[in-house]
Design a protein around this motif. Structure first.
Motif, PDB file in Angstrom:
ATOM      1  N   PHE A  61       0.753  -1.169   0.111  1.00  0.00           N
ATOM      2  CA  PHE A  61       0.132   0.071   0.043  1.00  0.00           C
ATOM      3  C   PHE A  61       0.867   1.416   0.053  1.00  0.00           C
ATOM      4  O   PHE A  61       1.693   1.354   0.830  1.00  0.00           O
ATOM      5  CB  PHE A  61      -0.903   0.121   1.439  1.00  0.00           C
ATOM      6  CG  PHE A  61      -1.753  -1.129   1.253  1.00  0.00           C
ATOM      7  CD1 PHE A  61      -2.856  -1.337   0.422  1.00  0.00           C
ATOM      8  CD2 PHE A  61      -1.472  -2.154   2.180  1.00  0.00           C
ATOM      9  CE1 PHE A  61      -3.868  -2.475   0.437  1.00  0.00           C
ATOM     10  CE2 PHE A  61      -2.350  -3.458   2.218  1.00  0.00           C
ATOM     11  CZ  PHE A  61      -3.272  -3.303   1.498  1.00  0.00           C
ATOM     12  N   THR A  62       0.691   2.014  -1.115  1.00  0.00           N
ATOM     13  CA  THR A  62       1.707   3.274  -1.255  1.00  0.00           C
ATOM     14  C   THR A  62       0.960   4.416  -0.923  1.00  0.00           C
ATOM     15  O   THR A  62       1.648   5.360  -1.086  1.00  0.00           O
ATOM     16  CB  THR A  62       2.244   3.091  -2.749  1.00  0.00           C
ATOM     17  OG1 THR A  62       1.315   3.284  -3.622  1.00  0.00           O
ATOM     18  CG2 THR A  62       3.182   1.819  -2.948  1.00  0.00           C
ATOM     19  N   GLY A  63      -0.138   4.526  -0.728  1.00  0.00           N
ATOM     20  CA  GLY A  63      -0.871   5.765  -0.768  1.00  0.00           C
ATOM     21  C   GLY A  63      -1.508   6.380  -1.839  1.00  0.00           C
ATOM     22  O   GLY A  63      -2.081   7.582  -1.934  1.00  0.00           O
ATOM     23  N   THR A 102      -2.588   4.943   3.767  1.00  0.00           N
ATOM     24  CA  THR A 102      -1.372   5.918   3.502  1.00  0.00           C
ATOM     25  C   THR A 102      -0.263   5.423   4.511  1.00  0.00           C
ATOM     26  O   THR A 102      -0.568   5.508   5.739  1.00  0.00           O
ATOM     27  CB  THR A 102      -1.800   7.251   3.625  1.00  0.00           C
ATOM     28  OG1 THR A 102      -2.915   7.355   2.802  1.00  0.00           O
ATOM     29  CG2 THR A 102      -0.861   8.169   3.208  1.00  0.00           C
ATOM     30  N   PRO A 103       0.938   5.213   4.158  1.00  0.00           N
ATOM     31  CA  PRO A 103       2.082   4.810   5.087  1.00  0.00           C
ATOM     32  C   PRO A 103       2.614   5.892   5.820  1.00  0.00           C
ATOM     33  O   PRO A 103       2.855   7.018   5.204  1.00  0.00           O
ATOM     34  CB  PRO A 103       3.160   4.164   3.920  1.00  0.00           C
ATOM     35  CG  PRO A 103       2.773   4.774   2.767  1.00  0.00           C
ATOM     36  CD  PRO A 103       1.304   4.835   2.455  1.00  0.00           C
ATOM     37  N   LEU A 104       2.802   5.541   6.988  1.00  0.00           N
ATOM     38  CA  LEU A 104       3.401   6.672   7.786  1.00  0.00           C
ATOM     39  C   LEU A 104       4.795   6.143   8.310  1.00  0.00           C
ATOM     40  O   LEU A 104       5.524   6.975   9.002  1.00  0.00           O
ATOM     41  CB  LEU A 104       2.620   6.514   9.230  1.00  0.00           C
ATOM     42  CG  LEU A 104       0.996   7.214   8.960  1.00  0.00           C
ATOM     43  CD1 LEU A 104       0.481   7.052  10.272  1.00  0.00           C
ATOM     44  CD2 LEU A 104       1.272   8.482   8.651  1.00  0.00           C
ATOM     45  N   GLY A 105       5.248   4.793   7.818  1.00  0.00           N
ATOM     46  CA  GLY A 105       6.467   4.416   8.435  1.00  0.00           C
ATOM     47  C   GLY A 105       6.459   3.461   9.691  1.00  0.00           C
ATOM     48  O   GLY A 105       5.360   3.533  10.009  1.00  0.00           O
ATOM     49  N   GLY A 106       7.154   2.509   9.640  1.00  0.00           N
ATOM     50  CA  GLY A 106       7.352   1.537  10.755  1.00  0.00           C
ATOM     51  C   GLY A 106       6.136   0.440  10.612  1.00  0.00           C
ATOM     52  O   GLY A 106       5.542   0.033  11.596  1.00  0.00           O
ATOM     53  N   GLY A 107       5.817   0.243   9.323  1.00  0.00           N
ATOM     54  CA  GLY A 107       4.374  -0.671   8.904  1.00  0.00           C
ATOM     55  C   GLY A 107       3.052   0.122   9.435  1.00  0.00           C
ATOM     56  O   GLY A 107       2.452  -0.973   9.541  1.00  0.00           O
ATOM     57  N   THR A 144      -1.675  12.631  11.227  1.00  0.00           N
ATOM     58  CA  THR A 144      -0.479  11.633  11.168  1.00  0.00           C
ATOM     59  C   THR A 144       0.055  11.447  12.552  1.00  0.00           C
ATOM     60  O   THR A 144       0.707  10.338  12.748  1.00  0.00           O
ATOM     61  CB  THR A 144       0.723  12.035  10.297  1.00  0.00           C
ATOM     62  OG1 THR A 144       1.227  13.160  10.590  1.00  0.00           O
ATOM     63  CG2 THR A 144      -0.081  12.176   8.810  1.00  0.00           C
ATOM     64  N   ASP A 145      -0.095  12.260  13.526  1.00  0.00           N
ATOM     65  CA  ASP A 145       0.831  12.363  14.821  1.00  0.00           C
ATOM     66  C   ASP A 145      -0.476  11.805  15.903  1.00  0.00           C
ATOM     67  O   ASP A 145       0.013  11.430  16.994  1.00  0.00           O
ATOM     68  CB  ASP A 145       1.132  13.566  15.088  1.00  0.00           C
ATOM     69  CG  ASP A 145       0.007  14.670  15.511  1.00  0.00           C
ATOM     70  OD1 ASP A 145      -0.983  14.439  15.026  1.00  0.00           O
ATOM     71  OD2 ASP A 145       0.311  16.023  15.913  1.00  0.00           O
ATOM     72  N   ASP A 146      -1.488  11.270  15.366  1.00  0.00           N
ATOM     73  CA  ASP A 146      -2.442  10.596  16.295  1.00  0.00           C
ATOM     74  C   ASP A 146      -2.377   9.257  16.437  1.00  0.00           C
ATOM     75  O   ASP A 146      -2.778   8.521  15.231  1.00  0.00           O
ATOM     76  CB  ASP A 146      -3.999  11.339  16.090  1.00  0.00           C
ATOM     77  CG  ASP A 146      -5.020  10.635  16.985  1.00  0.00           C
ATOM     78  OD1 ASP A 146      -4.772   9.896  17.928  1.00  0.00           O
ATOM     79  OD2 ASP A 146      -6.243  10.937  16.820  1.00  0.00           O
ATOM     80  N   ALA A 147      -1.723   8.640  17.611  1.00  0.00           N
ATOM     81  CA  ALA A 147      -1.558   7.316  17.625  1.00  0.00           C
ATOM     82  C   ALA A 147      -2.704   6.493  17.428  1.00  0.00           C
ATOM     83  O   ALA A 147      -2.880   5.249  17.030  1.00  0.00           O
ATOM     84  CB  ALA A 147      -0.901   6.899  18.988  1.00  0.00           C
TER      85      ALA A 147
END
Length: 206
Positions: A61-63, A102-107, A144-147
């Motif tokens: 999934f690349t977004g 949408t990838p955020l990094g770290g899976g 993106t910063d909301d866990a």
């Protein structure tokens, strides 16, 4: 015939027999040479000697692509972030039914949700209703910063190409009483997996 000549003949015959025996025991130039055995090519650890079958499931999934999501074994339609703001299974066209992981990094992924006529996305967010009620997914403004908006998506170990969806160790699954919920499984295997069907490019700039 004299005794000396007779003894000489016997000695010559014995010598000839000995030489013949030695010639048979010694490998000759005309003896067949065994062909050395060839070792089978080694297969790297983690790979199969048999090529894997092609899968119609997304490889990543690349977004940049949008998908509809359907639970494996569902008798209803697909997933929708409904007009009431909760993720549910529906059999009509209500709510937002196009999703862009949408990838955020770290899976981890932000899962954006679109309607075909919507101006912008809303995102999945884990919600705890309290009062011992199970966790659910609700709509939220994308951050993106909301866990609680960070989800993991990985392939399920099954014959049907499908994926598991989780957040902080709680897996998305269906419940006969509460619909789609998120629940920690402990040592139990996941009970719900989901198919992602490609619906073309993700909305540009939204």
């Amino acid at each position: 015939m004299s005794t000396k000549r007779w003894l000489a003949g016997v000695g010559l015959l014995a010598l000839t027999g000995t030489m013949a025996a030695c010639a048979q025991a010694r490998p000759g130039a005309d003896a067949p040479v065994a062909e050395p055995q060839r070792k089978a090519a080694a297969v790297a650890v983690g790979l199969s000697a048999t090529p894997p079958q092609k899968s119609s499931a997304p490889r990543g999934f690349t977004g940049t692509r949008q998908y509809t999501i359907v639970r494996v074994g569902s008798f209803e339609g697909g997933l929708s972030l409904t007009d009431s703001g909760r993720l549910a299974e529906v059999d009509d066209d209500q709510g937002r039914q196009l999703f862009v992981p949408t990838p955020l990094g770290g899976g981890k992924y932000l899962i954006k949700s679109y309607a075909r006529t919507s101006a912008g996305p809303l995102c999945w967010r884990v919600h705890n209703p309290g009062n011992s009620q199970p966790l659910v997914v609700q709509a939220a403004t994308c951050r993106t910063d909301d866990a609680r908006q960070q989800f993991e998506i990985f392939a399920a170990a099954s014959s049907t190409p499908s994926y598991l969806i989780s957040s902080a160790g709680a897996f998305l699954r269906t419940s006969a009483r509460s619909g789609l919920i998120l629940e920690e499984l402990g040592d139990a295997p996941p009970t719900s997996s989901f198919r992602f069907t490609d619906n073309g490019p993700a909305p540009a700039g939204r």
